[in-house]
Write a protein that holds these residues in place. Sequence first.
Motif, mmCIF file in Angstrom:
data_model
loop_
_atom_site.group_PDB
_atom_site.id
_atom_site.type_symbol
_atom_site.label_atom_id
_atom_site.label_comp_id
_atom_site.label_asym_id
_atom_site.label_seq_id
_atom_site.Cartn_x
_atom_site.Cartn_y
_atom_site.Cartn_z
ATOM 1 N N TRP A 165 -8.325 -42.337 15.805
ATOM 2 C CA TRP A 165 -9.586 -41.985 14.875
ATOM 3 C C TRP A 165 -8.936 -41.941 13.525
ATOM 4 C CZ3 TRP A 165 -14.422 -42.192 15.749
ATOM 5 C CH2 TRP A 165 -15.306 -41.397 14.421
ATOM 6 N N GLN A 166 -9.655 -42.921 12.744
ATOM 7 C CA GLN A 166 -9.457 -42.859 11.133
ATOM 8 C C GLN A 166 -10.546 -42.335 10.339
ATOM 9 O OE1 GLN A 166 -6.769 -44.736 8.674
ATOM 10 N NE2 GLN A 166 -7.730 -42.904 7.756
ATOM 11 N N ASP A 167 -10.472 -41.103 9.738
ATOM 12 C CA ASP A 167 -11.453 -40.800 8.878
ATOM 13 C C ASP A 167 -10.879 -40.974 7.436
ATOM 14 O OD1 ASP A 167 -10.015 -38.638 8.092
ATOM 15 O OD2 ASP A 167 -11.050 -37.415 9.194
ATOM 16 N N ALA A 168 -11.513 -40.567 6.493
ATOM 17 C CA ALA A 168 -11.390 -40.774 5.155
ATOM 18 C C ALA A 168 -9.817 -40.259 4.647
ATOM 19 C CB ALA A 168 -12.324 -40.167 4.169
ATOM 20 N N ILE A 192 -5.015 -38.647 17.028
ATOM 21 C CA ILE A 192 -4.864 -39.060 18.187
ATOM 22 C C ILE A 192 -5.565 -38.022 19.037
ATOM 23 C CG2 ILE A 192 -3.423 -39.883 20.230
ATOM 24 C CD1 ILE A 192 -1.313 -40.579 18.326
ATOM 25 N N TYR A 193 -6.593 -38.451 19.776
ATOM 26 C CA TYR A 193 -7.220 -37.531 20.974
ATOM 27 C C TYR A 193 -6.715 -37.941 22.387
ATOM 28 C CZ TYR A 193 -10.640 -36.162 17.464
ATOM 29 O OH TYR A 193 -11.340 -35.691 16.461
ATOM 30 N N ARG A 194 -6.614 -37.093 23.205
ATOM 31 C CA ARG A 194 -6.278 -37.206 24.633
ATOM 32 C C ARG A 194 -7.720 -36.942 25.057
ATOM 33 N NH1 ARG A 194 -2.247 -37.684 28.494
ATOM 34 N NH2 ARG A 194 -2.813 -37.078 30.312
ATOM 35 N N VAL A 195 -8.201 -37.537 26.340
ATOM 36 C CA VAL A 195 -9.502 -37.351 26.671
ATOM 37 C C VAL A 195 -9.208 -36.943 28.291
ATOM 38 C CG1 VAL A 195 -11.887 -38.131 27.519
ATOM 39 C CG2 VAL A 195 -10.678 -38.826 25.238
ATOM 40 N N THR A 196 -9.617 -35.800 28.634
ATOM 41 C CA THR A 196 -9.393 -35.367 30.169
ATOM 42 C C THR A 196 -10.500 -34.762 30.696
ATOM 43 O OG1 THR A 196 -7.130 -34.895 29.640
ATOM 44 C CG2 THR A 196 -7.897 -34.120 31.683
ATOM 45 N N ALA A 197 -11.124 -35.235 31.946
ATOM 46 C CA ALA A 197 -12.333 -34.875 32.430
ATOM 47 C C ALA A 197 -13.694 -34.655 31.284
ATOM 48 C CB ALA A 197 -11.975 -33.195 33.094
ATOM 49 N N ASN A 198 -13.501 -35.780 30.706
ATOM 50 C CA ASN A 198 -14.649 -35.980 29.622
ATOM 51 C C ASN A 198 -14.477 -35.039 28.499
ATOM 52 O OD1 ASN A 198 -16.476 -38.071 28.975
ATOM 53 N ND2 ASN A 198 -18.211 -36.579 29.492
ATOM 54 N N ALA A 199 -13.456 -34.491 28.376
ATOM 55 C CA ALA A 199 -13.407 -33.652 27.190
ATOM 56 C C ALA A 199 -12.231 -34.014 26.313
ATOM 57 C CB ALA A 199 -13.054 -32.003 27.557
ATOM 58 N N ILE A 231 -4.321 -34.208 19.963
ATOM 59 C CA ILE A 231 -3.083 -34.033 20.439
ATOM 60 C C ILE A 231 -2.194 -34.115 19.350
ATOM 61 C CG2 ILE A 231 -3.196 -34.289 22.896
ATOM 62 C CD1 ILE A 231 -1.914 -37.109 22.464
ATOM 63 N N TYR A 232 -2.618 -34.944 18.199
ATOM 64 C CA TYR A 232 -1.941 -34.985 16.982
ATOM 65 C C TYR A 232 -2.509 -35.530 15.874
ATOM 66 C CZ TYR A 232 2.185 -34.646 14.079
ATOM 67 O OH TYR A 232 2.953 -34.170 13.120
ATOM 68 N N SER A 233 -2.296 -34.937 14.764
ATOM 69 C CA SER A 233 -3.315 -35.196 13.422
ATOM 70 C C SER A 233 -2.253 -35.616 12.257
ATOM 71 C CB SER A 233 -4.309 -34.067 13.033
ATOM 72 O OG SER A 233 -4.894 -34.494 12.076
ATOM 73 N N PHE A 234 -2.059 -36.897 12.151
ATOM 74 C CA PHE A 234 -1.314 -37.441 11.039
ATOM 75 C C PHE A 234 -2.040 -37.095 9.712
ATOM 76 C CE2 PHE A 234 -0.337 -39.627 14.560
ATOM 77 C CZ PHE A 234 0.951 -39.669 14.874
ATOM 78 N N ASN A 235 -1.793 -35.813 9.182
ATOM 79 C CA ASN A 235 -2.669 -35.353 8.004
ATOM 80 C C ASN A 235 -2.436 -35.885 6.492
ATOM 81 O OD1 ASN A 235 -4.470 -33.673 9.393
ATOM 82 N ND2 ASN A 235 -2.976 -32.225 9.621
ATOM 83 N N THR A 236 -0.912 -36.363 6.612
ATOM 84 C CA THR A 236 -0.146 -36.593 5.165
ATOM 85 C C THR A 236 0.019 -37.803 4.830
ATOM 86 O OG1 THR A 236 0.565 -34.192 5.068
ATOM 87 C CG2 THR A 236 1.357 -36.015 3.571
#
Length: 189
Positions: free
Chosen positions: A97-100, A105-112, A116-121
């Motif tokens: 996911w890219q936002d402004a 990176i999201y991990r999806v398990t059982a539809n949730a 798992i990591y955010s590259f903030n800088t």
Amino acid sequence: MLYGAMGFAAEVKVPAFDQWIFQTGDWAVTDEGLLHTTREGNNTNAYVALPQQGAKHIYEWTGEFAVDGERRIMNGGLHVLCSDGAAVQRQSGYMIWQDATKIDIYRVTANAARIIYSFNTGWPIDTTKLPLKHTYRFVVDGEAKKLSVYRDNVLVGEVADDVYTSGEYISVRTNRSTTLFSDIKYWAE
């Protein structure tokens, strides 16, 4: 040509955009790609069946943000290794996911879905050039148990994870953003 640890990665043909299912949001197939056309809708969803099997998966796509010229909301991403393309969070898999301001990176398990990591800088959308466009590569390496994200051929970062090795669907997604997805490619080993 992409090389993997075991040799050449085989490209798997991603179905044409006119074969995708437009479940949530306002989508249009254009000469350039698949466009979410309005600033309406949370968790928009266009998906397609794409069997994904192997020890290593490589995904590449281009996202162009604020296609309507409005830079207030800019975001979009790709779900991969999904077990249900129509499920709210695509049931299982990963979302890049890219936002402004960052890449998650999201991990999806059982539809949730959970980050798992955010590259903030250092990874905002580059607003100094037009169009507001970036090319992403996401590598799921089952043998090394790691996930790698690249943007414009630069390594964003790597994350250890007990990775998924198979899926049935891929899906593009936005959140109240006009975003154009193009040149979606997939390789497997």
